[in-house]
Design a protein around this motif. Sequence first.
Motif, PDB file in Angstrom:
ATOM      1  N   VAL A 106      61.151   4.697  38.536  1.00 15.00           N
ATOM      2  CA  VAL A 106      61.691   6.183  38.352  1.00 15.00           C
ATOM      3  C   VAL A 106      60.469   7.068  38.196  1.00 15.00           C
ATOM      4  O   VAL A 106      59.518   6.711  37.348  1.00 15.00           O
ATOM      5  CB  VAL A 106      62.641   6.440  37.210  1.00 15.00           C
ATOM      6  CG1 VAL A 106      63.121   7.799  37.109  1.00 15.00           C
ATOM      7  CG2 VAL A 106      63.425   5.348  37.257  1.00 15.00           C
ATOM      8  N   THR A 107      60.408   8.170  39.184  1.00 17.86           N
ATOM      9  CA  THR A 107      59.328   9.040  39.041  1.00 17.86           C
ATOM     10  C   THR A 107      59.511  10.170  38.029  1.00 17.86           C
ATOM     11  O   THR A 107      60.750  10.441  37.892  1.00 17.86           O
ATOM     12  CB  THR A 107      59.003   9.714  40.567  1.00 17.86           C
ATOM     13  OG1 THR A 107      60.055  10.346  40.880  1.00 17.86           O
ATOM     14  CG2 THR A 107      58.695   8.707  41.429  1.00 17.86           C
ATOM     15  N   ILE A 108      58.575  10.421  37.321  1.00 15.04           N
ATOM     16  CA  ILE A 108      58.755  11.496  36.240  1.00 15.04           C
ATOM     17  C   ILE A 108      57.475  12.472  36.464  1.00 15.04           C
ATOM     18  O   ILE A 108      56.384  12.240  36.144  1.00 15.04           O
ATOM     19  CB  ILE A 108      58.236  10.887  34.935  1.00 15.04           C
ATOM     20  CG1 ILE A 108      59.356   9.518  34.605  1.00 15.04           C
ATOM     21  CG2 ILE A 108      58.660  11.781  33.889  1.00 15.04           C
ATOM     22  CD1 ILE A 108      60.929   9.847  34.515  1.00 15.04           C
ATOM     23  N   GLY A 109      58.134  13.674  37.237  1.00 21.73           N
ATOM     24  CA  GLY A 109      57.053  14.660  37.510  1.00 21.73           C
ATOM     25  C   GLY A 109      56.567  15.351  36.397  1.00 21.73           C
ATOM     26  O   GLY A 109      57.192  15.683  35.344  1.00 21.73           O
ATOM     27  N   ALA A 110      55.427  16.346  36.816  1.00 28.21           N
ATOM     28  CA  ALA A 110      54.770  17.117  35.583  1.00 28.21           C
ATOM     29  C   ALA A 110      55.649  18.627  35.701  1.00 28.21           C
ATOM     30  O   ALA A 110      56.020  19.135  36.790  1.00 28.21           O
ATOM     31  CB  ALA A 110      53.481  17.516  35.894  1.00 28.21           C
ATOM     32  N   PRO A 111      55.898  19.063  34.618  1.00 27.61           N
ATOM     33  CA  PRO A 111      56.949  20.246  34.576  1.00 27.61           C
ATOM     34  C   PRO A 111      56.324  21.361  34.705  1.00 27.61           C
ATOM     35  O   PRO A 111      56.605  22.638  33.961  1.00 27.61           O
ATOM     36  CB  PRO A 111      57.608  19.869  33.122  1.00 27.61           C
ATOM     37  CG  PRO A 111      56.261  19.244  32.212  1.00 27.61           C
ATOM     38  CD  PRO A 111      55.548  18.613  33.335  1.00 27.61           C
ATOM     39  N   CYS A 112      55.151  21.340  35.590  1.00 24.86           N
ATOM     40  CA  CYS A 112      54.279  22.597  35.755  1.00 24.86           C
ATOM     41  C   CYS A 112      53.450  22.574  37.026  1.00 24.86           C
ATOM     42  O   CYS A 112      53.362  21.344  37.760  1.00 24.86           O
ATOM     43  CB  CYS A 112      53.444  22.825  34.661  1.00 24.86           C
ATOM     44  SG  CYS A 112      52.366  21.057  34.351  1.00 24.86           S
ATOM     45  N   ASN A 113      52.765  23.459  37.501  1.00 30.69           N
ATOM     46  CA  ASN A 113      51.736  23.493  38.509  1.00 30.69           C
ATOM     47  C   ASN A 113      50.522  22.415  38.256  1.00 30.69           C
ATOM     48  O   ASN A 113      50.438  21.367  38.785  1.00 30.69           O
ATOM     49  CB  ASN A 113      51.471  24.756  38.922  1.00 30.69           C
ATOM     50  CG  ASN A 113      50.324  24.746  40.103  1.00 30.69           C
ATOM     51  OD1 ASN A 113      50.400  23.714  40.822  1.00 30.69           O
ATOM     52  ND2 ASN A 113      49.530  25.693  40.132  1.00 30.69           N
ATOM     53  N   VAL A 114      50.263  23.101  37.193  1.00 23.02           N
ATOM     54  CA  VAL A 114      48.827  22.152  36.338  1.00 23.02           C
ATOM     55  C   VAL A 114      49.154  22.326  35.063  1.00 23.02           C
ATOM     56  O   VAL A 114      49.026  23.448  34.610  1.00 23.02           O
ATOM     57  CB  VAL A 114      47.386  22.404  37.115  1.00 23.02           C
ATOM     58  CG1 VAL A 114      47.273  23.816  36.963  1.00 23.02           C
ATOM     59  CG2 VAL A 114      46.644  21.644  36.596  1.00 23.02           C
TER      60      VAL A 114
END
Length: 371
Positions: free
Chosen positions: A155-163
């Motif tokens: 499962v991919t867990i993305g960053a909750p932001c641009n950076v």
Amino acid sequence: MLRKLLLVSIIGSCVVPSAWGAPSTKNLSVARGFHLEIVSADVRGAREIALGDRGTIFLGSMGPGKVYAVSSVGNPGKPVQVRTVASALETPSGVAFHDGDLYIAEPERLLVLRDIEDHLDDPPKPEVITDHLPFSDGDHFWKFIAFGPDGRLYVTIGAPCNVCDVGRDFGKIISLKPDGTDRQDVAYGIRNSVGLAWRKTGKDLWFTDNGRDMMGDDVPSDELNTLTRPQQSFGYPYCHQGDVPDPHYGTDHSCGEFTPPVLKLGAHVAALGLRFYEGPAASRSLNGALLIAEHGSWNRSVPSGYQVVTVKFDSTDHPQQPEPLIWGFRRNGRTFGRPADVQPMPDGSILVSDDFSGSLYRLTYASAVQK
């Protein structure tokens, strides 16, 4: 409420204005020898593709909260049928098929539809596998999922932001047993991966990653990465594309501390779903190549992406520069589609999902079509 407002802003571009008419292939170009057709234009927000054991094609979706089942694709004797096998879900973008069951990823939950191909007309109620996936209101909350050769669900867990500095809470890939237990962190330093793939003959995980925005038209590049050992870090947010320190977070970290990409895919192309093409070959030129859906840029003065590409490998197994396979989803300032995922079929054809026009395409080699 914030999550729903964010979702509206993301999926607003997934609806084709009626003035442009029904989805069409007339604006699209394909590599020589190939033929493209629309399988269905009734899969709104179509994202990840999964294949059932009996030829059923399952599609997650970005906007309408539905999971679709598409039957009789490639069967000239039967009309294509689209069913909704789950609805009223929250951004069920990720789907994966395993041992007769269909797994579905929401932002915080993993669900499963048991023995789904026996119940396409009367689908069961989704069973909750886990309701504690890492989640934060913000960017990249949707999930891509896939079963690895070890039988575990990734499962991919993305960053909750641009950076931002997410530590080891986000910006990673995790894996679980099919029953949701034994959660493990697999890889770190990943801004937003929306594609996971393995070769049939290999155990290394390959995945795309979207580079950060607001650093210019041409930096940083999206990445093609490969995980060769557990818990590698790929640099985010400290280093981008393997050799560009972040202007804010990169001061205390050297890019040499992290695993670089095996290939730079281009800035802002939004590389999403990827799969290896491993036959039977409709075109021998694709044998062993990676197929990658490029969703297309928003943070670029001249748009990039909006195509499906192939990444071939040389005699030393080194990936080569991407080559267009299907292109023209954006022309003359107009967007006609945004590829989200790719999936080779047992007959050698290739499926492409498009969350902008709500379509599923099928690419075949022209010589096969003429038979």
